[in-house]
Structures are given as structure tokens and as C-alpha cells.
Write a protein that holds these residues in place. Structure first.
Motif, PDB file in Angstrom:
ATOM      1  N   LYS A 340      69.891  14.734  11.642  1.00  0.00           N
ATOM      2  CA  LYS A 340      70.299  13.427  11.133  1.00  0.00           C
ATOM      3  C   LYS A 340      71.202  13.668   9.932  1.00  0.00           C
ATOM      4  O   LYS A 340      70.863  14.458   9.054  1.00  0.00           O
ATOM      5  N   SER A 341      72.328  12.965   9.895  1.00  0.00           N
ATOM      6  CA  SER A 341      73.280  13.181   8.819  1.00  0.00           C
ATOM      7  C   SER A 341      73.953  11.871   8.447  1.00  0.00           C
ATOM      8  O   SER A 341      74.136  10.989   9.306  1.00  0.00           O
ATOM      9  N   SER A 342      74.290  11.734   7.183  1.00  0.00           N
ATOM     10  CA  SER A 342      75.117  10.615   6.730  1.00  0.00           C
ATOM     11  C   SER A 342      76.339  11.181   6.038  1.00  0.00           C
ATOM     12  O   SER A 342      76.251  12.151   5.272  1.00  0.00           O
ATOM     13  N   LEU A 343      77.488  10.583   6.307  1.00  0.00           N
ATOM     14  CA  LEU A 343      78.764  10.983   5.711  1.00  0.00           C
ATOM     15  C   LEU A 343      79.458   9.721   5.231  1.00  0.00           C
ATOM     16  O   LEU A 343      80.070   8.994   6.020  1.00  0.00           O
ATOM     17  N   GLY A 344      79.351   9.445   3.936  1.00  0.00           N
ATOM     18  CA  GLY A 344      79.911   8.198   3.431  1.00  0.00           C
ATOM     19  C   GLY A 344      79.306   7.011   4.157  1.00  0.00           C
ATOM     20  O   GLY A 344      78.076   6.874   4.212  1.00  0.00           O
ATOM     21  N   PRO A 345      80.120   6.158   4.769  1.00  0.00           N
ATOM     22  CA  PRO A 345      79.598   4.982   5.466  1.00  0.00           C
ATOM     23  C   PRO A 345      79.114   5.262   6.889  1.00  0.00           C
ATOM     24  O   PRO A 345      78.736   4.332   7.600  1.00  0.00           O
ATOM     25  N   PHE A 346      79.112   6.516   7.327  1.00  0.00           N
ATOM     26  CA  PHE A 346      78.731   6.856   8.693  1.00  0.00           C
ATOM     27  C   PHE A 346      77.345   7.515   8.722  1.00  0.00           C
ATOM     28  O   PHE A 346      76.949   8.219   7.797  1.00  0.00           O
ATOM     29  N   ALA A 347      76.626   7.286   9.814  1.00  0.00           N
ATOM     30  CA  ALA A 347      75.363   7.970  10.081  1.00  0.00           C
ATOM     31  C   ALA A 347      75.447   8.579  11.474  1.00  0.00           C
ATOM     32  O   ALA A 347      75.897   7.917  12.426  1.00  0.00           O
ATOM     33  N   VAL A 348      75.006   9.824  11.610  1.00  0.00           N
ATOM     34  CA  VAL A 348      75.090  10.560  12.874  1.00  0.00           C
ATOM     35  C   VAL A 348      73.716  11.117  13.213  1.00  0.00           C
ATOM     36  O   VAL A 348      73.014  11.643  12.334  1.00  0.00           O
ATOM     37  N   VAL A 349      73.324  10.995  14.476  1.00  0.00           N
ATOM     38  CA  VAL A 349      72.071  11.572  14.963  1.00  0.00           C
ATOM     39  C   VAL A 349      72.369  12.350  16.238  1.00  0.00           C
ATOM     40  O   VAL A 349      73.049  11.841  17.142  1.00  0.00           O
ATOM     41  N   GLY A 350      71.879  13.582  16.321  1.00  0.00           N
ATOM     42  CA  GLY A 350      71.982  14.378  17.536  1.00  0.00           C
ATOM     43  C   GLY A 350      70.639  15.016  17.839  1.00  0.00           C
ATOM     44  O   GLY A 350      69.913  15.410  16.921  1.00  0.00           O
ATOM     45  N   GLU A 351      70.318  15.137  19.125  1.00  0.00           N
ATOM     46  CA  GLU A 351      68.969  15.611  19.489  1.00  0.00           C
ATOM     47  C   GLU A 351      68.957  16.160  20.900  1.00  0.00           C
ATOM     48  O   GLU A 351      69.634  15.639  21.793  1.00  0.00           O
ATOM     49  N   VAL A 352      68.167  17.222  21.108  1.00  0.00           N
ATOM     50  CA  VAL A 352      67.907  17.769  22.436  1.00  0.00           C
ATOM     51  C   VAL A 352      66.422  18.096  22.510  1.00  0.00           C
ATOM     52  O   VAL A 352      65.881  18.791  21.636  1.00  0.00           O
ATOM     53  N   ASN A 353      65.738  17.600  23.548  1.00  0.00           N
ATOM     54  CA  ASN A 353      64.322  17.880  23.790  1.00  0.00           C
ATOM     55  C   ASN A 353      64.178  18.449  25.196  1.00  0.00           C
ATOM     56  O   ASN A 353      64.795  17.930  26.137  1.00  0.00           O
ATOM     57  N   ALA A 354      63.332  19.466  25.366  1.00  0.00           N
ATOM     58  CA  ALA A 354      63.200  20.057  26.702  1.00  0.00           C
ATOM     59  C   ALA A 354      61.891  20.808  26.838  1.00  0.00           C
ATOM     60  O   ALA A 354      61.351  21.344  25.863  1.00  0.00           O
ATOM     61  N   ALA A 355      61.388  20.852  28.076  1.00  0.00           N
ATOM     62  CA  ALA A 355      60.272  21.732  28.409  1.00  0.00           C
ATOM     63  C   ALA A 355      60.785  23.168  28.457  1.00  0.00           C
ATOM     64  O   ALA A 355      61.968  23.422  28.713  1.00  0.00           O
ATOM     65  N   LEU A 356      59.871  24.127  28.224  1.00  0.00           N
ATOM     66  CA  LEU A 356      60.267  25.529  28.190  1.00  0.00           C
ATOM     67  C   LEU A 356      60.027  26.244  29.515  1.00  0.00           C
ATOM     68  O   LEU A 356      60.454  27.394  29.673  1.00  0.00           O
ATOM     69  N   ARG A 357      59.344  25.609  30.430  1.00  0.00           N
ATOM     70  CA  ARG A 357      59.178  26.211  31.745  1.00  0.00           C
ATOM     71  C   ARG A 357      59.090  25.110  32.785  1.00  0.00           C
ATOM     72  O   ARG A 357      58.926  23.931  32.466  1.00  0.00           O
ATOM     73  N   SER A 358      59.200  25.497  34.022  1.00  0.00           N
ATOM     74  CA  SER A 358      59.208  24.528  35.116  1.00  0.00           C
ATOM     75  C   SER A 358      57.807  23.997  35.391  1.00  0.00           C
ATOM     76  O   SER A 358      56.815  24.747  35.340  1.00  0.00           O
ATOM     77  N   ALA A 359      57.731  22.697  35.678  1.00  0.00           N
ATOM     78  CA  ALA A 359      56.496  22.085  36.169  1.00  0.00           C
ATOM     79  C   ALA A 359      56.556  22.102  37.692  1.00  0.00           C
ATOM     80  O   ALA A 359      57.472  21.535  38.293  1.00  0.00           O
ATOM     81  N   THR A 360      55.575  22.734  38.330  1.00  0.00           N
ATOM     82  CA  THR A 360      55.574  22.911  39.781  1.00  0.00           C
ATOM     83  C   THR A 360      54.369  22.208  40.385  1.00  0.00           C
ATOM     84  O   THR A 360      53.241  22.391  39.924  1.00  0.00           O
ATOM     85  N   PHE A 361      54.612  21.403  41.425  1.00  0.00           N
ATOM     86  CA  PHE A 361      53.525  20.661  42.061  1.00  0.00           C
ATOM     87  C   PHE A 361      54.011  20.088  43.392  1.00  0.00           C
ATOM     88  O   PHE A 361      55.228  20.089  43.678  1.00  0.00           O
ATOM     89  N   LEU A 362      53.077  19.600  44.210  1.00  0.00           N
ATOM     90  CA  LEU A 362      53.383  18.864  45.441  1.00  0.00           C
ATOM     91  C   LEU A 362      53.233  17.383  45.151  1.00  0.00           C
ATOM     92  O   LEU A 362      52.187  16.940  44.657  1.00  0.00           O
ATOM     93  N   ASP A 363      54.268  16.599  45.470  1.00  0.00           N
ATOM     94  CA  ASP A 363      54.174  15.162  45.207  1.00  0.00           C
ATOM     95  C   ASP A 363      53.390  14.459  46.312  1.00  0.00           C
ATOM     96  O   ASP A 363      52.839  15.111  47.229  1.00  0.00           O
ATOM     97  N   GLY A 364      53.339  13.131  46.265  1.00  0.00           N
ATOM     98  CA  GLY A 364      52.533  12.374  47.214  1.00  0.00           C
ATOM     99  C   GLY A 364      52.977  12.494  48.648  1.00  0.00           C
ATOM    100  O   GLY A 364      52.192  12.254  49.578  1.00  0.00           O
ATOM    101  N   ALA A 365      54.233  12.875  48.862  1.00  0.00           N
ATOM    102  CA  ALA A 365      54.751  13.049  50.219  1.00  0.00           C
ATOM    103  C   ALA A 365      54.649  14.503  50.686  1.00  0.00           C
ATOM    104  O   ALA A 365      55.160  14.838  51.756  1.00  0.00           O
ATOM    105  N   GLY A 366      54.016  15.355  49.863  1.00  0.00           N
ATOM    106  CA  GLY A 366      53.877  16.758  50.228  1.00  0.00           C
ATOM    107  C   GLY A 366      55.119  17.577  49.990  1.00  0.00           C
ATOM    108  O   GLY A 366      55.240  18.689  50.508  1.00  0.00           O
ATOM    109  N   ILE A 367      56.062  17.055  49.191  1.00  0.00           N
ATOM    110  CA  ILE A 367      57.308  17.768  48.916  1.00  0.00           C
ATOM    111  C   ILE A 367      57.122  18.655  47.686  1.00  0.00           C
ATOM    112  O   ILE A 367      56.676  18.179  46.640  1.00  0.00           O
ATOM    113  N   PRO A 368      57.440  19.961  47.761  1.00  0.00           N
ATOM    114  CA  PRO A 368      57.337  20.822  46.575  1.00  0.00           C
ATOM    115  C   PRO A 368      58.339  20.374  45.510  1.00  0.00           C
ATOM    116  O   PRO A 368      59.519  20.143  45.803  1.00  0.00           O
ATOM    117  N   ARG A 369      57.871  20.261  44.280  1.00  0.00           N
ATOM    118  CA  ARG A 369      58.721  19.826  43.169  1.00  0.00           C
ATOM    119  C   ARG A 369      58.744  20.903  42.094  1.00  0.00           C
ATOM    120  O   ARG A 369      57.713  21.509  41.762  1.00  0.00           O
TER     121      ARG A 369
END
Length: 478
Positions: A340-369
Motif C-alpha cells: 500500500k502506498s500514497s504519493l501526494g494525492p494518489f493511493a496505490v494498492v497491489g496484491e498477490v495471494n496464492a496457494a503454495l501447492r495443488s489441491a487434488t480431489f475428485l469432484d461430484g461428477a468424478g472428475i479429477p481436479r
């Protein structure tokens, strides 16, 4: 200055009606000045209920016209937020808070009564106030580097705080917060280093007022056209304000919490934790504030932090959206980085969020995800009638902002409900907000917003459609 009646000999020879008018004007001005003095005196006491407890809160009314990826256009009037915040301060070393939030009981997270989510029967939920957040903080990071904290709060992960109006100037919620907001009962330690040295308090300064430029002047002009004449006002000099002390540049926390049994069945230990590390700094380019009134860069602030959580599927959205598959997914750690940053009359926000590994499962239709949930956002805001003493862009006067957020691997999965395939656990691939707002008076904000949401393409399970929305907000902060 107050108008005073003319008591001279020439004044005594004026018509009676003119002298009565002068007396009425003087009396009205005196009465209004008395009200102002009383009001200013009460303002100094602030929201204090007693020496330990202060009350604040917010009420929001929301009007909207939206469409989604599958249904028709809908119009709605809703209570966006009703919240009561109780701040407790027993001393500099022992503080706390209790936040109560209005809930109509018809949501998917906490349904009650004959809510259709709860019973499957159309109806309404039970209106009530619920405990939204609370905490106890033992320590003073301005005097000692470590403090202990316990409470029900949103864990640090990106820009999420659990208070959307503090994270962004948009009316809607960016995808980063919508997907990864994680509220838990947690306890641990906070730190800030190095501890600021003991020093005299900064000298008070007179801060110029940021004036509303559109709605408030228009309402005043219309009122005058309709014949309203405001009473005379006593001119008051603005009161000097003492700037806050500079906090320590490095800060962070480590807290532990007990995760859901849906992810690790029959768990008996408090084995999930959240950690954050941040750095903040500011400057004014070595130039006095009086010379920065036309600057587009200074003064400036930067606040950068990274966060780690052992189980991102504990977030409200991911937990509820993927509840049937959590026992297959298990614990998936994640990391977030934001600035988060402010520069005079401006405000800026940047962000990245992520899982660190894959989530693996079979969904309701039996499809591997195989999915690695990720979101990001960027926003830019501009403050009108800005001056260098403004510490928070968009907290007064007029502002505009643009916010763009996106997601990856969040097209959703299939769940069979009564044998019917249903798409669950999805958010838009991209979301855009264009927002304009004004603080018409102290504590009263009006805002309008256009939003656009792009769904994932059909070849990954989305609809490939674009959904539009228009919103109007009336917000009362007290």
C-alpha cells in the motif's frame, strides 16, 4: 463575526421594522454560535462512553442494479452494513475491542430460522446482531517491541482485515479479499522493531480542511433556490491537531488457531498458524509541507508485507465452496504479498495471494481436479482538493478510484445435488470497479460505482459471459 445592532443616535432614528430585523439577526447569530460552541465541546469528548470505553460504528444503505452470468437483471435495496464497534482501553498496555454486526440470518454462512438455505423452504431469516470480531491486546508497541494478542479476527493475508471499507475505496469487494478472507479464533504475539525512542510529542499543526466539491455544494445551491436562508455563522479558527508518533518500521505477528475438522477430521491439536512480516516508511522529499501543495509525489508512504498461512482452505469462501471435498484436499499452505502506498494525492494498492501447492480431489461428477487458487488486485485512487497534511486518501472530500482484480484456477467444480450437476466454488476470472465518492459532511459519504465481472471461458467450466453492475451507497460513520 456576529452582527451587532446599531445603538447610535442614527440607528435610533431608523424605522422600527429595520431595528427589529437587526435584533432578530443578532439573536439568531448568537443562538447559532452557542450551538456551535456546545457542538465543538462535545466533539472534543469524541465517542467516549466513559474513561475506558468508546463507541463507533457504521450504517450503509445500498442500491444496486446487477446481472450475473446466468440470471436476469435484478434491482435491489439493501442494508449493506450495520456495525457497532466498542473500543476498550484500560491503559496504554491493555486494550481491546468488540465489534457487533447486523445479520439478517439468510446468508449461506450462518443461516437461521426459516431461511431457504437452512431449511430448503422459502422464507426469511432471523434478524440479529452477532459477534463479528473481538480481541484483547496486552502490550504497547510504541514502548515495548512485543505484545500478546487473542481474539476472533480476520488473519493477516494480503490486504484483508475483515473491514472492507478500510481495505479499499470501492463499494464491492476485490477478489483477493472475497476468496482468501480467513476469520478465526486465534492467539499469539505481535512485534514492532525498533521501539521508537522517547521523545517530546510533535507540535500541533493546523490542518487545512478538505472540502466537498460536488454533492454538498449542489444541495446548498438547490436549497437557496427553494428559499432557504442559512442562519448567520460565527467564524471559528481551525483547532491545531497533534500528529501521531511515527511507528516502528518493521512489524509482524505469529498466531496459532485450531482449523476445521472438515479438513483434518478428529483433530485434537492447535496446529494451524498464520505469520506476517512487514516494513513501512514515509518521507516528504526534504521539503516543508507548505511547499508541497502542488506535488504529485510527496509526501509519500509505503507499507509492504508478506503473509503465510498453513491452510488457505480455512478461508470463508474456500471452506464453504469446497466443503464436500475438504477431506480429500487436506491442508494447503499459502502466501500473500501486498503493498500500500500514497504519493501526494494518489493511493496505490497491489496484491498477490496464492496457494503454495495443488489441491487434488475428485469432484461430484468424478472428475479429477488439480487447482492452485490464486488472486491478485491493483487499485489506484485520487483525492480532490488534496493538501499535504491528508494522511488517508479518500477519507474526506471527493475521490475517484479504479480497481482491477483477477483469479486463477477458480472456475469452480461440479457438485451433484439431487442428481443435478451444479457449479460451485467459482468466482469471476476478472473484476473491475470504477468508483466515485464524496464525504458530504463529516461522517456521511455518498458513492456510486460501476462494476464488470468476466467469467471463465466455457472450455474450463465457465460461461464466458460478462456481467455488469451499478451501485449507489449512502454511508454513515459515527
Amino acid at each position: 463575526m456576529l452582527p451587532t445592532p446599531d445603538l447610535s443616535e442614527a440607528g435610533a432614528n431608523r424605522p422600527l421594522a429595520a431595528r427589529m430585523t437587526d435584533l432578530e439577526i443578532a439573536w439568531a447569530a448568537q443562538e447559532n454560535a452557542t450551538r456551535q460552541i456546545i457542538g465543538d465541546t462535545l466533539k472534543k469528548t469524541g465517542p467516549q462512553i466513559n474513561s475506558f470505553l468508546a463507541l463507533s460504528g457504521v450504517i450503509e444503505g445500498l442500491a444496486s442494479r446487477t446481472n450475473d452470468f446466468t440470471g436476469p437483471t435484478r434491482e435491489n435495496l439493501a442494508l449493506g452494513t450495520a456495525e457497532l464497534d466498542f473500543d476498550i482501553k484500560l491503559s496504554d498496555w491493555v486494550t481491546g475491542a468488540v465489534v457487533l454486526h447486523f445479520d439478517n440470518g439468510s446468508g449461506a454462512i450462518f443461516p437461521t430460522g426459516n431461511s431457504p438455505v437452512f431449511t430448503g423452504i422459502p422464507g426469511t431469516g432471523v434478524d440479529r446482531f452477532t459477534l463479528d470480531r473481538t480481541h484483547i491486546l496486552v502490550g504497547d508497541l510504541m514502548q515495548f517491541p512485543i505484545a500478546a494478542r487473542f481474539g476472533v479476527e480476520t488473519l493477516h493475508f494480503g490486504t484483508s482485515t475483515g473491514v472492507a471499507r478500510l481495505d479499499t475505496l470501492s463499494i464491492g469487494t476485490p477478489l483477493t479479499t472475497e476468496v482468501f478472507e480467513n476469520r478465526q479464533t486465534a492467539g499469539g504475539l505481535e512485534f514492532a522493531w525498533p521501539t521508537p525512542p522517547l521523545q517530546p510529542l510533535p507540535a500541533p499543526v493546523v490542518v487545512p480542511k478538505v472540502n466537498p466539491l460536488v454533492v454538498a455544494p449542489a444541495v446548498q445551491q438547490i436549497a437557496r433556490w427553494l428559499g432557504y436562508v442559512p442562519p448567520p455563522q460565527r467564524a471559528f479558527r481551525p483547532l491545531p491537531v497533534r500528529p501521531p508518533l511515527e511507528p516502528a518500521p518493521f512489524y509482524g505477528s505469529v498466531v496459532a488457531y485450531r482449523g476445521s475438522d472438515s479438513i483434518l477430521p478428529n483433530r485434537t491439536k492447535i496446529d494451524d498458524y498464520n505469520a506476517t512480516l512487514g516494513f513501512r516508511t514515509n518521507g516528504h522529499c526534504g521539503v516543508p509541507y507548505e511547499q508541497l501543495t502542488s506535488s504529485f509525489v510527496c509526501p509519500w508512504t509505503v507499507d509492504f508485507h508478506v503473509d503465510y498461512d498453513t491452510s488457505v482452505f480455512e478461508s470463508r469462501f474456500l471452506h464453504n465452496g469446497y466443503l464436500p471435498f475438504l477431506s480429500q484436499i487436506g491442508r494447503v499452505p499459502g502466501v500473500a504479498a501486498s503493498v500500500k502506498s500514497s504519493l501526494g494525492p494518489f493511493a496505490v494498492v497491489g496484491e498477490v495471494n496464492a496457494a503454495l501447492r495443488s489441491a487434488t480431489f475428485l469432484d461430484g461428477a468424478g472428475i479429477p481436479r488439480h487447482m492452485i487458487p490464486m488472486t491478485w488486485q491493483f487499485s489506484l485512487a485520487y483525492q480532490f482538493d488534496w493538501n499535504p497534511w491528508v494522511t488517508e486518501i479518500g477519507a474526506q472530500g471527493d475521490f475517484i478510484s479504479i480497481g482491477y482484480s483477477g483469479s486463477k484456477d477458480m472456475a469452480g467444480v461440479t457438485l451433484l445435488q439431487a442428481g443435478i450437476p451444479t457449479r460451485i466454488g467459482f468466482v469471476p476470472q476478472n473484476r473491475l470497479f470504477l468508483t466515485a465518492g464524496e464525504w458530504v459532511t463529516d461522517g456521511l459519504r455518498v458513492a456510486v460505482e460501476y462494476s464488470a465481472n468476466w467469467d471463465y471461458s466455457t472450455n474450463v467450466g465457465g460461461t464466458g459471459k460478462l456481467a455488469h453492475g451499478a451501485f449507489g451507497l449512502l454511508q454513515l460513520n459515527f
